[in-house]
Scaffold this motif. Sequence first.
Motif, mmCIF file in Angstrom:
data_model
loop_
_atom_site.group_PDB
_atom_site.id
_atom_site.type_symbol
_atom_site.label_atom_id
_atom_site.label_comp_id
_atom_site.label_asym_id
_atom_site.label_seq_id
_atom_site.Cartn_x
_atom_site.Cartn_y
_atom_site.Cartn_z
ATOM 1 N N ALA A 829 -10.694 50.303 46.020
ATOM 2 C CA ALA A 829 -11.098 50.434 47.482
ATOM 3 C C ALA A 829 -10.282 49.397 48.509
ATOM 4 O O ALA A 829 -9.665 48.599 47.845
ATOM 5 N N ARG A 830 -10.450 49.645 49.599
ATOM 6 C CA ARG A 830 -9.585 48.903 50.694
ATOM 7 C C ARG A 830 -10.119 49.015 52.015
ATOM 8 O O ARG A 830 -10.834 50.009 52.255
ATOM 9 N N VAL A 831 -9.774 48.122 52.814
ATOM 10 C CA VAL A 831 -10.323 47.968 54.110
ATOM 11 C C VAL A 831 -9.065 47.898 55.231
ATOM 12 O O VAL A 831 -8.111 47.265 54.596
ATOM 13 N N ILE A 832 -9.041 48.723 55.924
ATOM 14 C CA ILE A 832 -7.908 49.014 56.880
ATOM 15 C C ILE A 832 -8.330 48.950 58.489
ATOM 16 O O ILE A 832 -9.670 49.240 58.456
ATOM 17 N N PRO A 833 -7.463 48.662 59.522
ATOM 18 C CA PRO A 833 -8.276 48.547 60.597
ATOM 19 C C PRO A 833 -8.399 50.097 61.349
ATOM 20 O O PRO A 833 -7.773 51.311 60.905
ATOM 21 N N LYS A 834 -9.619 50.301 61.821
ATOM 22 C CA LYS A 834 -9.824 51.464 62.547
ATOM 23 C C LYS A 834 -8.913 51.735 63.937
ATOM 24 O O LYS A 834 -8.990 50.918 64.642
ATOM 25 N N GLY A 835 -8.431 52.796 64.250
ATOM 26 C CA GLY A 835 -7.763 53.380 65.211
ATOM 27 C C GLY A 835 -6.671 54.200 64.889
ATOM 28 O O GLY A 835 -6.502 54.895 63.960
ATOM 29 N N ASP A 836 -5.461 54.308 65.855
ATOM 30 C CA ASP A 836 -4.650 55.229 65.991
ATOM 31 C C ASP A 836 -3.664 54.752 64.686
ATOM 32 O O ASP A 836 -3.694 53.620 64.102
ATOM 33 N N GLU A 837 -2.522 55.658 64.191
ATOM 34 C CA GLU A 837 -1.737 55.313 63.257
ATOM 35 C C GLU A 837 -0.802 53.817 63.653
ATOM 36 O O GLU A 837 -0.525 53.176 62.551
ATOM 37 N N VAL A 838 -0.790 53.661 64.702
ATOM 38 C CA VAL A 838 0.022 52.213 65.020
ATOM 39 C C VAL A 838 -0.801 51.072 64.496
ATOM 40 O O VAL A 838 -0.454 50.144 63.948
ATOM 41 N N LEU A 839 -2.104 51.283 64.989
ATOM 42 C CA LEU A 839 -3.067 50.002 64.562
ATOM 43 C C LEU A 839 -3.271 49.992 63.109
ATOM 44 O O LEU A 839 -3.282 48.945 62.571
ATOM 45 N N SER A 840 -3.468 51.121 62.651
ATOM 46 C CA SER A 840 -3.947 51.352 61.126
ATOM 47 C C SER A 840 -3.056 50.860 60.292
ATOM 48 O O SER A 840 -3.172 50.586 59.132
ATOM 49 N N ASN A 841 -1.867 51.019 60.810
ATOM 50 C CA ASN A 841 -0.488 50.648 60.034
ATOM 51 C C ASN A 841 -0.066 49.201 60.282
ATOM 52 O O ASN A 841 1.259 49.126 59.755
ATOM 53 N N THR A 842 -0.624 48.256 60.750
ATOM 54 C CA THR A 842 -0.384 47.254 61.189
ATOM 55 C C THR A 842 -0.017 46.315 59.976
ATOM 56 O O THR A 842 -0.832 46.141 59.183
ATOM 57 N N PRO A 843 1.367 45.830 59.898
ATOM 58 C CA PRO A 843 1.649 45.207 58.564
ATOM 59 C C PRO A 843 0.652 43.892 58.522
ATOM 60 O O PRO A 843 0.606 43.018 59.345
ATOM 61 N N GLY A 844 0.396 43.759 56.985
ATOM 62 C CA GLY A 844 -0.523 42.909 56.762
ATOM 63 C C GLY A 844 -2.207 42.879 57.035
ATOM 64 O O GLY A 844 -2.914 42.375 56.382
ATOM 65 N N LEU A 845 -2.302 43.883 57.752
ATOM 66 C CA LEU A 845 -3.893 44.244 57.911
ATOM 67 C C LEU A 845 -4.375 45.395 57.119
ATOM 68 O O LEU A 845 -4.528 46.581 57.429
ATOM 69 N N ILE A 846 -4.407 44.827 55.689
ATOM 70 C CA ILE A 846 -5.032 45.925 54.647
ATOM 71 C C ILE A 846 -5.575 44.707 53.660
ATOM 72 O O ILE A 846 -4.704 43.775 53.134
ATOM 73 N N THR A 847 -6.516 44.977 53.154
ATOM 74 C CA THR A 847 -7.195 44.379 52.168
ATOM 75 C C THR A 847 -7.764 45.126 50.968
ATOM 76 O O THR A 847 -8.581 46.334 51.230
ATOM 77 N N TRP A 848 -7.381 44.932 49.728
ATOM 78 C CA TRP A 848 -7.629 45.672 48.680
ATOM 79 C C TRP A 848 -9.023 45.028 47.779
ATOM 80 O O TRP A 848 -9.140 43.774 48.082
ATOM 81 N N VAL A 849 -9.679 45.513 46.747
ATOM 82 C CA VAL A 849 -10.434 44.905 45.753
ATOM 83 C C VAL A 849 -9.784 43.729 45.415
ATOM 84 O O VAL A 849 -8.742 43.794 44.717
ATOM 85 N N HIS A 850 -10.456 42.678 45.460
ATOM 86 C CA HIS A 850 -9.946 41.508 44.810
ATOM 87 C C HIS A 850 -8.521 41.126 45.150
ATOM 88 O O HIS A 850 -7.881 40.519 44.430
ATOM 89 N N GLY A 851 -8.245 41.319 46.366
ATOM 90 C CA GLY A 851 -6.763 41.165 46.886
ATOM 91 C C GLY A 851 -5.703 42.267 46.720
ATOM 92 O O GLY A 851 -5.584 43.003 47.184
ATOM 93 N N ASN A 852 -4.965 41.985 45.646
ATOM 94 C CA ASN A 852 -3.752 42.860 45.558
ATOM 95 C C ASN A 852 -3.798 43.518 44.074
ATOM 96 O O ASN A 852 -2.682 43.437 43.537
ATOM 97 N N ASP A 853 -5.080 44.032 43.513
ATOM 98 C CA ASP A 853 -4.923 44.443 42.113
ATOM 99 C C ASP A 853 -4.555 46.014 42.034
ATOM 100 O O ASP A 853 -5.190 46.736 41.619
ATOM 101 N N ILE A 854 -3.343 46.303 42.759
ATOM 102 C CA ILE A 854 -2.831 47.468 42.410
ATOM 103 C C ILE A 854 -1.579 47.815 42.521
ATOM 104 O O ILE A 854 -0.811 46.857 43.249
ATOM 105 N N ASN A 855 -0.961 48.777 41.850
ATOM 106 C CA ASN A 855 0.447 48.936 41.988
ATOM 107 C C ASN A 855 0.913 49.913 43.000
ATOM 108 O O ASN A 855 0.370 51.026 43.084
ATOM 109 N N TYR A 856 1.555 49.451 43.985
ATOM 110 C CA TYR A 856 1.698 50.207 45.248
ATOM 111 C C TYR A 856 3.021 51.435 45.017
ATOM 112 O O TYR A 856 3.058 51.869 46.036
ATOM 113 N N THR A 857 3.730 51.251 44.041
ATOM 114 C CA THR A 857 4.801 52.245 43.810
ATOM 115 C C THR A 857 4.508 53.599 43.626
ATOM 116 O O THR A 857 5.515 54.324 43.616
#
Length: 857
Positions: A829-857
């Motif tokens: 699971a994760r949390v991102i900003p609500k909004g248009d594609e520019v806002l929701s893709n703001t670098p750094g504004l994304i939080t996953w379960v317990h931080g960063n426990d996912i392989n993003y590749t």
Amino acid sequence: MEKMQIYKVYPAIPEPLSFLDYLARNLWWCWNSEAIELFYRINPAQWEKIGKNPVAFLSHISQRRFDELSNDESFLGHLRRVKAKFERMFSYTSQIKEFDLGSKETIAYFSMEFGLHESLPLFAGGLGILAGDHLKASSTQGIPLTGIGLMFHEGYFRQFLDHNGWQQETYPINDVFELPVQRVKDSSGFDIIIEIPGPEGNICAGVWQLRVGKIKLLLLDTNLPENPTNIRYITSRLYASHGEIRVAQEILLGIGGIKALVAMDIFPNICHMNEGHCSFAALERVSIIMDKYNLDFQSAVQVCKRSSVFTTHTPVAAGHDEFPKELILPYIKPYAEKFAISDDELLALGEPHGIKDTGKFSMFIFGANFSGYINGVSRLHGQVARRMWQSLWPRRHVKEIPISHITNGVHICSYLSRHKNSLFERYLSSDWSNRLSNRNLISRIDNIEDADLWHVHELDRSNLVKKCRQLLLTQYERRTAPRNVLDDVVGVLDHRVLTICFARRFATYKRAGLLLKDTQRLIRLIADEDRPIQLVFAGKAHPNDNEGKDIIKRIVEFARVLEVRHRVVFLENYDINIARYMVQGCDIWLNTPRRPNEACGTSGMKASANGGLNLSILDGWWCEGFKESRGWSIGNGDVYDDHEYQDEVESQALFNILENEVIPRFYDRERGNPPVKWIKMMKEAMKMAILDFSSDRMVREYSTRFYIPASRNFKLLTDDSAWKAKELALTQSRLTSLWSSIRVSTPKLTTEDNFIVGDTFRITLKVFLGELTPEEVDVQIYHGKVRPSELLEGSRAELMWLQETLSEGTHIYACTITCSDSGRFGYTARVIPKGDEVLSNTPGLITWVHGNDINYT
């Protein structure tokens, strides 16, 4: 010698012919066959000799000839037809109705180079040709666009080979008085001069205007008397290798381009930056948005991002400019002061998110940080670019990186042979070129008689052979070759033989020498008495690329081998004119890049439009264009770590295809008739190129996906005192300052964890948002199949709903998942900003379960 004042004497063209001068100063003529023929019939030999430059050409026509033509009813009738067609072009309204731009508003289209015609040497290669085609198609489509570039007085180098076949370069100076440009003046009649503060004083630049149909192209020029020598040199050569000059060129293009528009009282509501060369345009654009709408920096950035397009044109890392910060700082200091931010904060916009003090300033990163629409130039290139720049959006899955693609296209009428154009006018429609997206119309290519198509193609092949002989004779005469060699050149190539063309920049990854991996096998194919082949090579290596120059030398040396010397040629100084002959006359267009280094590659599209068949690695556009019914692929699109091994494998694959498929099909003639199966493939290739890979299609796609939404965004954000832009700036500031408090617990299933297809289950999740509210974020379940490597495959995000609030800042979210397929699945699971594609893709504004426990590749 004392400094001279210069004046220019132009021909006294009789009044009945006055339109000729007007026509010569609008590049519309260069893609209209009737207009080209009009100039040609004035003096065919002089037209060719002068390089098909109508401005220079008219100044070399005698007054007696003008007087003759002014009384020639046939010529005057021809002129009237061209004039009527020209005037109809200006009467056409935009084919795309959704634009909402005023007469003083425009789409500012930036490119370091523009390749419009060989008589305007303001380009180096594919990027310039693409930019030129974009302007031509925009004119036809009625797109409210203004091109912005630089007026290079020496342009890109001209190539010639020495006696050993080693590339040499020369930089002839362009005579601006023989180009179809005019100075841009202000309302008082004075030349517009823009100024940019630089580390060694102000950079002053004049502005030239070039007309491309209905489109204006502005070219900035520092070669002014009031500038010191080092400033005048900025617009001397395209892609200067000296770091300080290169930075100054990019500053002039970006900042100076916006300043030129403002000086002309034109506002760039939309900005399209091609490559990082143009990225500094964002600085000045933010500045004028702040001034016009009384906004602070962050609010102006919201407007800028949502109305800016950034196109990357290369997947090769070396193709993206990076400069030492100390070269950038003097130029951006005034902007940092105006924006009320520190120098370091502004410089950081040219570095990856969260990575400081690299010492380097990336032009790609800087441009991307100010753009809400970012794209590559083919489907494969989009995939490569997302992986290449994934670090700019940390903790994002590579598929979600906000870089899309719009596949390049070519301006069909600029490259289609006049013979095939006449054939299309006969079998399709007299106005077929204005209806390139009409599938029913273009499908009439199938109705063309095989004998007719083959006849005109053989004419084009013969023209290519004739042109090669002319060029080779010139090359050998320059080298003072003996008479027996010059006499031998007259018999080079054969207009009846299968002709394979290879023409492009001689970068090592393009592997121009792949056929030379097995020279004995190649010699056998060339020298075959019954089914021979012949090869035409052309292209330039970068002046500093000795490896590329060595490939050229090897090809030239091979062309001197006794058994093949009449059937292998290398043409010096590849340009649009040579390209036109090659794409029109080739039977096979050979393309051998090392995948995935070809961003798109448009020369093969031009060949296809003329019925040439592509024999290519599955890279760039050919991944989308290839079908067995219209060409051949070399290999299956595999990528190897061992380049030597890859070259060996693909070289053998290339020979196998030539021997077993290409050559037999070309020479498959029954009782002397044309090769029916080959011609069927030609027709398929022509339909494909015209329908799917034209610049008209490309420009329509840019308009519908980027320009029109960007235009709407600009209006929305600047209306009513720009309150929406201010609100977005406050929202982003609040999210940025409070985001680090978010915590996401492990999601839980409400039932057992084994299911069958068709089952549904619910997942719940506890989220701590701190001071942020549920209305400001989206909480998502991210799930997909799990590969053996523990990577998520085919993953997607499902929006969760707020189930309950436990306490201030702590909430329970839920989501229902349906099992649509069998297999082993994973979720997080994760949390991102609500909004248009520019806002929701703001670098750094994304939080996953317990931080960063996912392989993003």
